[in-house]
Design a protein around this motif. Structure first.
Motif, PDB file in Angstrom:
ATOM      1  N   ALA A 131       0.850  -1.283  -0.053  1.00 19.94           N
ATOM      2  CA  ALA A 131       0.081   0.189   0.226  1.00 19.94           C
ATOM      3  C   ALA A 131       0.850   1.244   0.002  1.00 19.94           C
ATOM      4  O   ALA A 131       0.562   2.300  -0.529  1.00 19.94           O
ATOM      5  CB  ALA A 131      -1.026   0.112   1.244  1.00 19.94           C
ATOM      6  N   LYS A 132       1.893   1.155   0.818  1.00 19.62           N
ATOM      7  CA  LYS A 132       2.875   2.351   0.642  1.00 19.62           C
ATOM      8  C   LYS A 132       3.681   2.433  -0.689  1.00 19.62           C
ATOM      9  O   LYS A 132       3.767   3.646  -1.101  1.00 19.62           O
ATOM     10  CB  LYS A 132       3.981   2.238   1.800  1.00 19.62           C
ATOM     11  CG  LYS A 132       3.205   2.384   3.402  1.00 19.62           C
ATOM     12  CD  LYS A 132       4.542   2.016   4.308  1.00 19.62           C
ATOM     13  CE  LYS A 132       3.997   2.327   5.912  1.00 19.62           C
ATOM     14  NZ  LYS A 132       4.944   2.341   6.685  1.00 19.62           N
ATOM     15  N   ILE A 133       3.926   1.281  -1.326  1.00 22.90           N
ATOM     16  CA  ILE A 133       4.519   1.696  -2.455  1.00 22.90           C
ATOM     17  C   ILE A 133       3.518   2.212  -3.666  1.00 22.90           C
ATOM     18  O   ILE A 133       4.033   3.209  -4.342  1.00 22.90           O
ATOM     19  CB  ILE A 133       4.947   0.371  -3.106  1.00 22.90           C
ATOM     20  CG1 ILE A 133       6.122  -0.411  -2.129  1.00 22.90           C
ATOM     21  CG2 ILE A 133       5.336   0.404  -4.452  1.00 22.90           C
ATOM     22  CD1 ILE A 133       6.419  -1.716  -2.395  1.00 22.90           C
ATOM     23  N   ASP A 134       2.137   1.792  -3.467  1.00 21.88           N
ATOM     24  CA  ASP A 134       1.183   2.293  -4.566  1.00 21.88           C
ATOM     25  C   ASP A 134       1.090   3.632  -4.085  1.00 21.88           C
ATOM     26  O   ASP A 134       0.989   4.394  -5.217  1.00 21.88           O
ATOM     27  CB  ASP A 134      -0.142   1.677  -4.259  1.00 21.88           C
ATOM     28  CG  ASP A 134      -0.099   0.039  -4.650  1.00 21.88           C
ATOM     29  OD1 ASP A 134       0.834  -0.139  -5.464  1.00 21.88           O
ATOM     30  OD2 ASP A 134      -0.736  -0.656  -4.011  1.00 21.88           O
ATOM     31  N   ARG A 135       1.272   4.279  -2.969  1.00 22.27           N
ATOM     32  CA  ARG A 135       1.081   5.745  -2.729  1.00 22.27           C
ATOM     33  C   ARG A 135       2.160   6.560  -3.162  1.00 22.27           C
ATOM     34  O   ARG A 135       2.157   7.682  -3.875  1.00 22.27           O
ATOM     35  CB  ARG A 135       0.740   5.950  -0.991  1.00 22.27           C
ATOM     36  CG  ARG A 135      -0.618   5.524  -0.681  1.00 22.27           C
ATOM     37  CD  ARG A 135      -0.743   5.971   0.965  1.00 22.27           C
ATOM     38  NE  ARG A 135       0.217   5.725   1.913  1.00 22.27           N
ATOM     39  CZ  ARG A 135      -0.175   4.523   2.498  1.00 22.27           C
ATOM     40  NH1 ARG A 135      -1.261   3.822   2.306  1.00 22.27           N
ATOM     41  NH2 ARG A 135       0.668   4.172   3.286  1.00 22.27           N
ATOM     42  N   LEU A 136       3.292   5.932  -3.067  1.00 19.22           N
ATOM     43  CA  LEU A 136       4.608   6.624  -3.517  1.00 19.22           C
ATOM     44  C   LEU A 136       4.519   6.538  -5.038  1.00 19.22           C
ATOM     45  O   LEU A 136       4.847   7.767  -5.556  1.00 19.22           O
ATOM     46  CB  LEU A 136       5.906   5.807  -3.098  1.00 19.22           C
ATOM     47  CG  LEU A 136       6.349   5.959  -1.668  1.00 19.22           C
ATOM     48  CD1 LEU A 136       7.229   4.958  -1.316  1.00 19.22           C
ATOM     49  CD2 LEU A 136       6.669   7.454  -1.255  1.00 19.22           C
ATOM     50  N   GLU A 137       4.025   5.596  -5.737  1.00 20.51           N
ATOM     51  CA  GLU A 137       3.971   5.683  -7.086  1.00 20.51           C
ATOM     52  C   GLU A 137       2.984   6.771  -7.680  1.00 20.51           C
ATOM     53  O   GLU A 137       3.203   7.453  -8.630  1.00 20.51           O
ATOM     54  CB  GLU A 137       3.555   4.498  -7.752  1.00 20.51           C
ATOM     55  CG  GLU A 137       4.531   3.157  -7.592  1.00 20.51           C
ATOM     56  CD  GLU A 137       4.154   1.939  -8.011  1.00 20.51           C
ATOM     57  OE1 GLU A 137       2.907   1.590  -8.168  1.00 20.51           O
ATOM     58  OE2 GLU A 137       4.963   1.071  -8.286  1.00 20.51           O
ATOM     59  N   THR A 138       1.828   6.913  -6.811  1.00 24.12           N
ATOM     60  CA  THR A 138       0.861   7.863  -7.209  1.00 24.12           C
ATOM     61  C   THR A 138       1.482   9.468  -7.101  1.00 24.12           C
ATOM     62  O   THR A 138       1.246  10.130  -7.996  1.00 24.12           O
ATOM     63  CB  THR A 138      -0.320   7.814  -6.311  1.00 24.12           C
ATOM     64  OG1 THR A 138      -0.901   6.393  -6.646  1.00 24.12           O
ATOM     65  CG2 THR A 138      -1.513   8.685  -6.683  1.00 24.12           C
ATOM     66  N   GLU A 152       5.390  14.291 -11.932  1.00 25.24           N
ATOM     67  CA  GLU A 152       5.916  14.320 -13.245  1.00 25.24           C
ATOM     68  C   GLU A 152       5.007  15.216 -14.018  1.00 25.24           C
ATOM     69  O   GLU A 152       5.117  15.978 -14.769  1.00 25.24           O
ATOM     70  CB  GLU A 152       5.868  12.982 -13.658  1.00 25.24           C
ATOM     71  CG  GLU A 152       7.030  12.085 -13.247  1.00 25.24           C
ATOM     72  CD  GLU A 152       6.935  10.572 -13.657  1.00 25.24           C
ATOM     73  OE1 GLU A 152       6.159  10.081 -14.333  1.00 25.24           O
ATOM     74  OE2 GLU A 152       7.697   9.722 -13.435  1.00 25.24           O
ATOM     75  N   GLU A 153       3.535  14.961 -13.732  1.00 22.10           N
ATOM     76  CA  GLU A 153       2.715  15.811 -14.478  1.00 22.10           C
ATOM     77  C   GLU A 153       2.765  17.441 -14.068  1.00 22.10           C
ATOM     78  O   GLU A 153       2.475  18.098 -15.195  1.00 22.10           O
ATOM     79  CB  GLU A 153       1.441  15.304 -14.127  1.00 22.10           C
ATOM     80  CG  GLU A 153       0.862  13.965 -14.500  1.00 22.10           C
ATOM     81  CD  GLU A 153      -0.498  13.703 -14.256  1.00 22.10           C
ATOM     82  OE1 GLU A 153      -1.395  14.263 -13.791  1.00 22.10           O
ATOM     83  OE2 GLU A 153      -0.923  12.209 -14.404  1.00 22.10           O
ATOM     84  N   ASP A 154       3.086  17.741 -12.910  1.00 25.54           N
ATOM     85  CA  ASP A 154       3.353  18.759 -12.587  1.00 25.54           C
ATOM     86  C   ASP A 154       4.448  19.744 -13.208  1.00 25.54           C
ATOM     87  O   ASP A 154       4.432  20.745 -13.600  1.00 25.54           O
ATOM     88  CB  ASP A 154       3.396  18.973 -10.922  1.00 25.54           C
ATOM     89  CG  ASP A 154       3.550  20.547 -10.325  1.00 25.54           C
ATOM     90  OD1 ASP A 154       2.489  21.177 -10.862  1.00 25.54           O
ATOM     91  OD2 ASP A 154       4.266  20.838  -9.635  1.00 25.54           O
ATOM     92  N   THR A 155       5.514  18.731 -13.342  1.00 25.21           N
ATOM     93  CA  THR A 155       6.723  19.516 -14.145  1.00 25.21           C
ATOM     94  C   THR A 155       6.420  19.394 -15.631  1.00 25.21           C
ATOM     95  O   THR A 155       7.176  20.398 -16.447  1.00 25.21           O
ATOM     96  CB  THR A 155       8.096  18.584 -13.738  1.00 25.21           C
ATOM     97  OG1 THR A 155       7.858  17.291 -14.167  1.00 25.21           O
ATOM     98  CG2 THR A 155       8.421  18.293 -12.495  1.00 25.21           C
ATOM     99  N   ASP A 206      -3.684  17.682 -14.467  1.00 26.79           N
ATOM    100  CA  ASP A 206      -5.201  17.611 -14.931  1.00 26.79           C
ATOM    101  C   ASP A 206      -6.032  16.931 -13.919  1.00 26.79           C
ATOM    102  O   ASP A 206      -5.763  15.685 -13.763  1.00 26.79           O
ATOM    103  CB  ASP A 206      -5.125  16.863 -16.237  1.00 26.79           C
ATOM    104  CG  ASP A 206      -6.469  16.561 -17.039  1.00 26.79           C
ATOM    105  OD1 ASP A 206      -7.449  17.338 -16.148  1.00 26.79           O
ATOM    106  OD2 ASP A 206      -6.855  15.682 -17.780  1.00 26.79           O
ATOM    107  N   ILE A 207      -6.622  17.767 -13.087  1.00 28.14           N
ATOM    108  CA  ILE A 207      -7.636  17.292 -11.995  1.00 28.14           C
ATOM    109  C   ILE A 207      -8.737  16.893 -12.591  1.00 28.14           C
ATOM    110  O   ILE A 207      -9.577  16.265 -11.427  1.00 28.14           O
ATOM    111  CB  ILE A 207      -7.800  18.528 -10.794  1.00 28.14           C
ATOM    112  CG1 ILE A 207      -8.581  19.505 -11.550  1.00 28.14           C
ATOM    113  CG2 ILE A 207      -6.301  18.586 -10.276  1.00 28.14           C
ATOM    114  CD1 ILE A 207      -8.735  20.540 -10.471  1.00 28.14           C
ATOM    115  N   SER A 208      -9.168  16.831 -13.792  1.00 28.70           N
ATOM    116  CA  SER A 208     -10.378  16.447 -14.116  1.00 28.70           C
ATOM    117  C   SER A 208     -10.805  14.864 -14.173  1.00 28.70           C
ATOM    118  O   SER A 208     -11.823  14.530 -14.036  1.00 28.70           O
ATOM    119  CB  SER A 208     -10.756  16.770 -15.565  1.00 28.70           C
ATOM    120  OG  SER A 208      -9.738  16.177 -16.447  1.00 28.70           O
ATOM    121  N   LYS A 209      -9.758  14.172 -13.898  1.00 30.49           N
ATOM    122  CA  LYS A 209      -9.722  12.590 -13.931  1.00 30.49           C
ATOM    123  C   LYS A 209     -10.134  12.506 -12.501  1.00 30.49           C
ATOM    124  O   LYS A 209     -10.454  11.187 -12.392  1.00 30.49           O
ATOM    125  CB  LYS A 209      -8.320  12.283 -14.254  1.00 30.49           C
ATOM    126  CG  LYS A 209      -7.144  12.538 -13.611  1.00 30.49           C
ATOM    127  CD  LYS A 209      -5.933  11.831 -14.024  1.00 30.49           C
ATOM    128  CE  LYS A 209      -4.665  12.347 -13.358  1.00 30.49           C
ATOM    129  NZ  LYS A 209      -3.712  11.801 -13.965  1.00 30.49           N
TER     130      LYS A 209
END
Length: 277
Positions: free
Chosen positions: A245-252, A258-261, A266-269
């Motif tokens: 669960a911690k690994i999944d949160r880190l990947e998110t 990456e999207e921010d850079t 895109d918060i619509s999703k």
């Protein structure tokens, strides 16, 4: 009540061992008793006792109440241990209780000495922080102990915590009266000798020490049964899902960075379904 035949204690030990091994599998005591009953020798009285236990569990929801109604088969100490495990306010686990009774039944099946059984039962009370007053009262009613032992256990119950436990054993040992023989003293009729020379020496050497050291010394030198300790619970099955669960949160979080850079997120999703959409 008279002590049971060795085969009865052998089957009791098997019953309690099976309960200790299978309780972690999240089976109810009622289901396990029904299973183990089929595995026991039908020539013993234990299957009949289990039938009575099952009927009482269905009626009252407890096993100790049924054991108390079978004093010719289960000792008061066995009943007391199960009652403490079933208590809602206590911390004494049923798995530890049946483990204790398994080792006790194994010792009883081998012509136990009252000294060894007394030390085992008392250590059970000490290590698991069970109540001394009802525990020692239950011990005194055991058929292994004659009137001399019953009288002395009552003294121990009254003086526990006030008088050094090693002293209580030492003054009732043959070793003590060997030392008093040079003064032509003999044991009085109301204070008979209950422990031999070796037990007296061990008690003398462990005066004013933690009683745990006394119990361990008896086990090392005289082969008295050891009280089972609580087993450490393996946390690995619980740790793996938590780690994933911690690994999944880190990947998110990394994906969001990456999207921010790259020009914004895109918060619509993250929107939920829109009405009429």
């Amino acid at each position: 009540m008279a002590p049971l035949e060795p085969e009865e204690y052998i089957e009791q030990a098997y019953l309690f061992r099976a309960l200790a091994e299978r309780l972690p599998e999240n089976h109810t005591v009622q289901d396990l008793l029904g299973q183990v009953k089929q595995e026991l020798l039908s020539t013993t009285r234990l299957p009949l006792a289990i039938d009575f236990l099952l009927a009482e569990i269905k009626h009252a929801g407890t096993m100790a109440s049924a054991m108390a109604r079978l004093p010719h088969y289960f000792t008061p100490f066995q009943t007391y241990v199960i009652r403490e495990a079933e208590a809602e306010t206590g911390r004494f686990d049923m798995r530890i209780a049946v483990d204790i009774l398994q080792h006790e039944a194994e010792y009883r099946s081998k012509s136990p000495r009252p000294q060894g059984l007394f030390m085992y039962q008392l250590e059970c009370l000490c290590r698991n922080r069970l109540k001394y007053d009802p525990g020692l009262t239950a011990m005194a009613q055991d058929p292994v102990f004659d009137e001399r032992w019953q009288s002395w256990i009552s003294i121990v119950r009254a003086q526990m915590g006030l008088v050094d436990f090693g002293e209580l054993i030492y003054v009732r040992s043959e070793y003590y009266w060997q030392a008093r023989a040079k003064f032509d003293e003999t044991p009085p009729a109301d204070k008979p000798v209950l422990f031999d020379v070796k037990e007296g020496k061990i008690a003398w050497a462990n005066r004013r020490k933690d009683p745990v050291y006394l119990f361990l010394a008896f086990q090392r030198h005289l082969g008295y049964p050891a009280v089972p300790r609580p087993k450490k619970i393996d946390q690995a099955p619980n740790l793996l899902p938590q780690l994933q669960a911690k690994i999944d949160r880190l990947e998110t979080r990394l994906k969001l960075l990456e999207e921010d850079t790259k020009g914004g997120i895109d918060i619509s999703k993250f929107y939920g379904p829109q009405p009429g959409g």
